[in-house]
Design a protein around this motif. Structure first.
Motif, PDB file in Angstrom:
ATOM      1  N   LEU A 163      -1.347  11.787  -2.789  1.00  0.00           N
ATOM      2  CA  LEU A 163      -0.981  10.542  -3.446  1.00  0.00           C
ATOM      3  C   LEU A 163      -1.460  10.625  -4.886  1.00  0.00           C
ATOM      4  N   TYR A 164      -0.526  10.404  -5.845  1.00  0.00           N
ATOM      5  CA  TYR A 164      -0.834  10.555  -7.264  1.00  0.00           C
ATOM      6  C   TYR A 164      -0.482   9.250  -7.968  1.00  0.00           C
ATOM      7  N   LEU A 165      -1.476   8.639  -8.599  1.00  0.00           N
ATOM      8  CA  LEU A 165      -1.309   7.302  -9.167  1.00  0.00           C
ATOM      9  C   LEU A 165      -1.599   7.327 -10.661  1.00  0.00           C
ATOM     10  N   TYR A 166      -0.693   6.720 -11.449  1.00  0.00           N
ATOM     11  CA  TYR A 166      -0.807   6.738 -12.903  1.00  0.00           C
ATOM     12  C   TYR A 166      -0.546   5.342 -13.458  1.00  0.00           C
ATOM     13  N   GLY A 167      -1.605   4.653 -13.886  1.00  0.00           N
ATOM     14  CA  GLY A 167      -1.448   3.352 -14.524  1.00  0.00           C
ATOM     15  C   GLY A 167      -0.959   2.265 -13.601  1.00  0.00           C
ATOM     16  N   VAL A 168      -1.449   2.259 -12.375  1.00  0.00           N
ATOM     17  CA  VAL A 168      -1.024   1.263 -11.394  1.00  0.00           C
ATOM     18  C   VAL A 168      -2.255   0.729 -10.670  1.00  0.00           C
ATOM     19  N   SER A 169      -2.172  -0.487 -10.156  1.00  0.00           N
ATOM     20  CA  SER A 169      -3.259  -1.089  -9.394  1.00  0.00           C
ATOM     21  C   SER A 169      -2.876  -1.212  -7.929  1.00  0.00           C
ATOM     22  N   ILE A 170      -3.757  -0.760  -7.047  1.00  0.00           N
ATOM     23  CA  ILE A 170      -3.627  -0.999  -5.609  1.00  0.00           C
ATOM     24  C   ILE A 170      -4.569  -2.159  -5.323  1.00  0.00           C
ATOM     25  N   THR A 171      -4.037  -3.350  -5.137  1.00  0.00           N
ATOM     26  CA  THR A 171      -4.885  -4.543  -5.153  1.00  0.00           C
ATOM     27  C   THR A 171      -4.391  -5.591  -4.157  1.00  0.00           C
ATOM     28  N   GLY A 172      -5.333  -6.346  -3.606  1.00  0.00           N
ATOM     29  CA  GLY A 172      -4.972  -7.458  -2.739  1.00  0.00           C
ATOM     30  C   GLY A 172      -4.412  -7.051  -1.394  1.00  0.00           C
ATOM     31  N   ASN A 173      -4.867  -5.909  -0.856  1.00  0.00           N
ATOM     32  CA  ASN A 173      -4.413  -5.456   0.453  1.00  0.00           C
ATOM     33  C   ASN A 173      -5.558  -5.562   1.468  1.00  0.00           C
ATOM     34  N   LYS A 174      -5.210  -5.627   2.766  1.00  0.00           N
ATOM     35  CA  LYS A 174      -6.225  -5.807   3.801  1.00  0.00           C
ATOM     36  C   LYS A 174      -5.888  -4.984   5.036  1.00  0.00           C
ATOM     37  N   THR A 175      -6.933  -4.591   5.760  1.00  0.00           N
ATOM     38  CA  THR A 175      -6.747  -3.989   7.072  1.00  0.00           C
ATOM     39  C   THR A 175      -7.789  -4.548   8.033  1.00  0.00           C
ATOM     40  N   THR A 176      -7.407  -4.621   9.300  1.00  0.00           N
ATOM     41  CA  THR A 176      -8.349  -4.989  10.358  1.00  0.00           C
ATOM     42  C   THR A 176      -8.609  -3.810  11.290  1.00  0.00           C
ATOM     43  N   ASP A 177      -8.015  -2.658  10.992  1.00  0.00           N
ATOM     44  CA  ASP A 177      -8.157  -1.483  11.850  1.00  0.00           C
ATOM     45  C   ASP A 177      -9.573  -0.912  11.762  1.00  0.00           C
ATOM     46  N   THR A 178     -10.071  -0.365  12.867  1.00  0.00           N
ATOM     47  CA  THR A 178     -11.445   0.150  12.902  1.00  0.00           C
ATOM     48  C   THR A 178     -11.657   1.336  11.977  1.00  0.00           C
ATOM     49  N   ASN A 179     -10.608   2.080  11.624  1.00  0.00           N
ATOM     50  CA  ASN A 179     -10.729   3.196  10.687  1.00  0.00           C
ATOM     51  C   ASN A 179     -10.754   2.747   9.228  1.00  0.00           C
ATOM     52  N   GLY A 180     -10.538   1.480   8.989  1.00  0.00           N
ATOM     53  CA  GLY A 180     -10.704   0.907   7.670  1.00  0.00           C
ATOM     54  C   GLY A 180      -9.673   1.357   6.647  1.00  0.00           C
ATOM     55  N   GLY A 181     -10.023   1.122   5.369  1.00  0.00           N
ATOM     56  CA  GLY A 181      -9.132   1.441   4.261  1.00  0.00           C
ATOM     57  C   GLY A 181      -8.313   0.252   3.825  1.00  0.00           C
ATOM     58  N   GLY A 182      -8.990  -0.741   3.213  1.00  0.00           N
ATOM     59  CA  GLY A 182      -8.252  -1.908   2.746  1.00  0.00           C
ATOM     60  C   GLY A 182      -7.189  -1.537   1.730  1.00  0.00           C
ATOM     61  N   GLY A 183      -7.548  -0.652   0.783  1.00  0.00           N
ATOM     62  CA  GLY A 183      -6.584  -0.217  -0.221  1.00  0.00           C
ATOM     63  C   GLY A 183      -5.808   1.011   0.206  1.00  0.00           C
ATOM     64  N   ILE A 184      -6.535   2.105   0.516  1.00  0.00           N
ATOM     65  CA  ILE A 184      -5.928   3.398   0.842  1.00  0.00           C
ATOM     66  C   ILE A 184      -6.715   4.053   1.969  1.00  0.00           C
ATOM     67  N   ARG A 185      -6.004   4.773   2.840  1.00  0.00           N
ATOM     68  CA  ARG A 185      -6.687   5.592   3.838  1.00  0.00           C
ATOM     69  C   ARG A 185      -6.125   7.003   3.829  1.00  0.00           C
ATOM     70  N   LEU A 186      -7.021   7.989   3.707  1.00  0.00           N
ATOM     71  CA  LEU A 186      -6.677   9.380   3.961  1.00  0.00           C
ATOM     72  C   LEU A 186      -6.928   9.609   5.443  1.00  0.00           C
ATOM     73  N   GLN A 187      -5.868   9.545   6.216  1.00  0.00           N
ATOM     74  CA  GLN A 187      -6.002   9.478   7.658  1.00  0.00           C
ATOM     75  C   GLN A 187      -6.312  10.834   8.293  1.00  0.00           C
ATOM     76  N   ASN A 188      -5.747  11.902   7.721  1.00  0.00           N
ATOM     77  CA  ASN A 188      -5.837  13.209   8.357  1.00  0.00           C
ATOM     78  C   ASN A 188      -6.364  14.263   7.399  1.00  0.00           C
ATOM     79  N   ASP A 189      -6.488  15.493   7.898  1.00  0.00           N
ATOM     80  CA  ASP A 189      -7.090  16.585   7.137  1.00  0.00           C
ATOM     81  C   ASP A 189      -6.235  16.998   5.939  1.00  0.00           C
ATOM     82  N   ASN A 190      -6.933  17.577   4.947  1.00  0.00           N
ATOM     83  CA  ASN A 190      -6.279  18.208   3.789  1.00  0.00           C
ATOM     84  C   ASN A 190      -5.373  17.249   3.025  1.00  0.00           C
ATOM     85  N   SER A 191      -5.847  16.030   2.834  1.00  0.00           N
ATOM     86  CA  SER A 191      -5.090  15.063   2.035  1.00  0.00           C
ATOM     87  C   SER A 191      -5.886  14.709   0.780  1.00  0.00           C
TER      88      SER A 191
END
Length: 335
Positions: free
Chosen positions: A70-98
């Motif tokens: 994931l490549y981000l340039y001049g952008v906001s990841i904002t105002g997001n939510k999760t209730t999952d036990t693995n977390g990551g309100g904004g972003i989650r790297l779920q698996n290997d080599n990410s």
């Protein structure tokens, strides 16, 4: 590629739902998001936002799968939510080599992990990378207000981590018992946690910290950095850990880098910064005055260690070299 031209992408979820993320980066793929236009990919957009995700089983904002970027340039990841036990309100790297790579105008902000960890970013895979950007004003109801790292061989570099909150441990970064991470060239300031490690809480082993400033963070123990008993943290490069606070009545070096001991088992610091100022505290009533070990003899005098005994609340720093050994230790002193 996505060119946002200063606009927002808003999923506008008011209640959590399955697969409630805004974007999913699937296995062996990449996603590049620009806040500006295709004609001006370096735009410093303050209005381009990815927001409104609210998920029960994924990240709130963006979920990144195995072997993906994931490549981000001049952008906001904002105002997001999760209730999952693995977390990551904004972003989650779920698996290997990410990986996530961000420029200096990218912000991961005001995201929330509800009853979970990793308010800004959650790392659940091996060999993951976070480079650049600003992780600010995120909240986790458990651990890792800014970042949660839960696996080995992970790296965080050139990131500003500021004003994040955790209701438990690791206001800025939480390194779990499964984590082995390298934190390099980062600024970690003004984060808070209700328990341990306002800036960083290291509950796992073989983590490293180098060329980083940790300041103005607050926690009950280890306002700056908390290293749990039995585990180690390696220090190197230009490193400053000072001016952190605890939210109790303590005024000693438990405010800064705190080495925890429990039932005779101690946290261990190895290596040494080549420059900077590191304030360290522990409770020597548990024999933990052996827990600071400088692993090399060359150059150790270029760093200033300021050490405090938590029980007796005095500050000292002194060098002693044991004959026949290549290690240096800071010893207790009553002066």
């Amino acid at each position: 590629n996505i060119y946002m031209n200063g606009y927002s992408i808003d999923r506008a979820l008011d209640t959590p739902q399955k697969n409630g993320e805004v974007f999913l980066v699937t296995e062996k793929s990449s996603l590049k998001i620009y806040g500006g236009s295709q004609a001006d990919i370096n735009a410093k957009s303050s209005t381009a936002k990815i927001t409104g995700g609210y998920s029960t089983n994924t990240a709130g904002g963006i979920q990144v799968q195995e072997n993906s970027g994931l490549y981000l340039y001049g952008v906001s990841i904002t105002g997001n939510k999760t209730t999952d036990t693995n977390g990551g309100g904004g972003i989650r790297l779920q698996n290997d080599n990410s990986r996530i790579e961000m420029n200096e105008y990218t912000y991961i902000s005001n995201n929330e992990a509800i009853n979970s960890s990793g308010g800004g970013i959650s790392v659940q895979g091996l060999n993951c990378l976070i480079v650049g950007g600003n992780i600010i004003d995120n909240n986790a109801e458990k651990n890792g207000g800014g970042i949660l790292i839960n696996k080995k061989m992970c790296e965080v570099s050139n990131v500003t981590i500021s004003n994040n909150k955790a209701s438990e441990n690791g206001g800025g970064i939480y390194l779990s018992k499964n984590a082995e991470a390298s934190i390099t060239n980062c600024s970690i300031d003004s984060n808070t946690s209700s328990k341990n490690g306002g800036g960083i809480c290291a509950d796992g082993n073989k983590n490293t910290l180098s060329n980083t400033i940790v300041t103005k963070n607050i926690a009950s123990l280890g306002g700056g950095v908390f290293v749990n008993a039995e585990y180690s943290l390696a220090l190197s490069g230009d490193l400053t850990i000072k001016d952190n606070k605890t939210n109790n009545t303590s005024t000693n070096e438990a405010n800064n880098l705190y080495l925890h001991s429990n039932n005779g088992k101690m946290a261990l610091i190895t290596g040494y910064p080549t420059s900077g100022e590191v304030h360290i505290g522990w409770d020597s009533s548990n024999n933990s005055n052996e827990s600071l070990q400088i692993s090399k003899t060359e150059g150790v005098y270029s760093t200033r260690f300021i050490v405090s005994d938590v029980k007796d609340q005095f500050i000292y720093w002194s060098w002693n070299t044991e004959d026949g050994k290549n290690d240096r230790h800071i010893r207790t002193s009553t002066k």
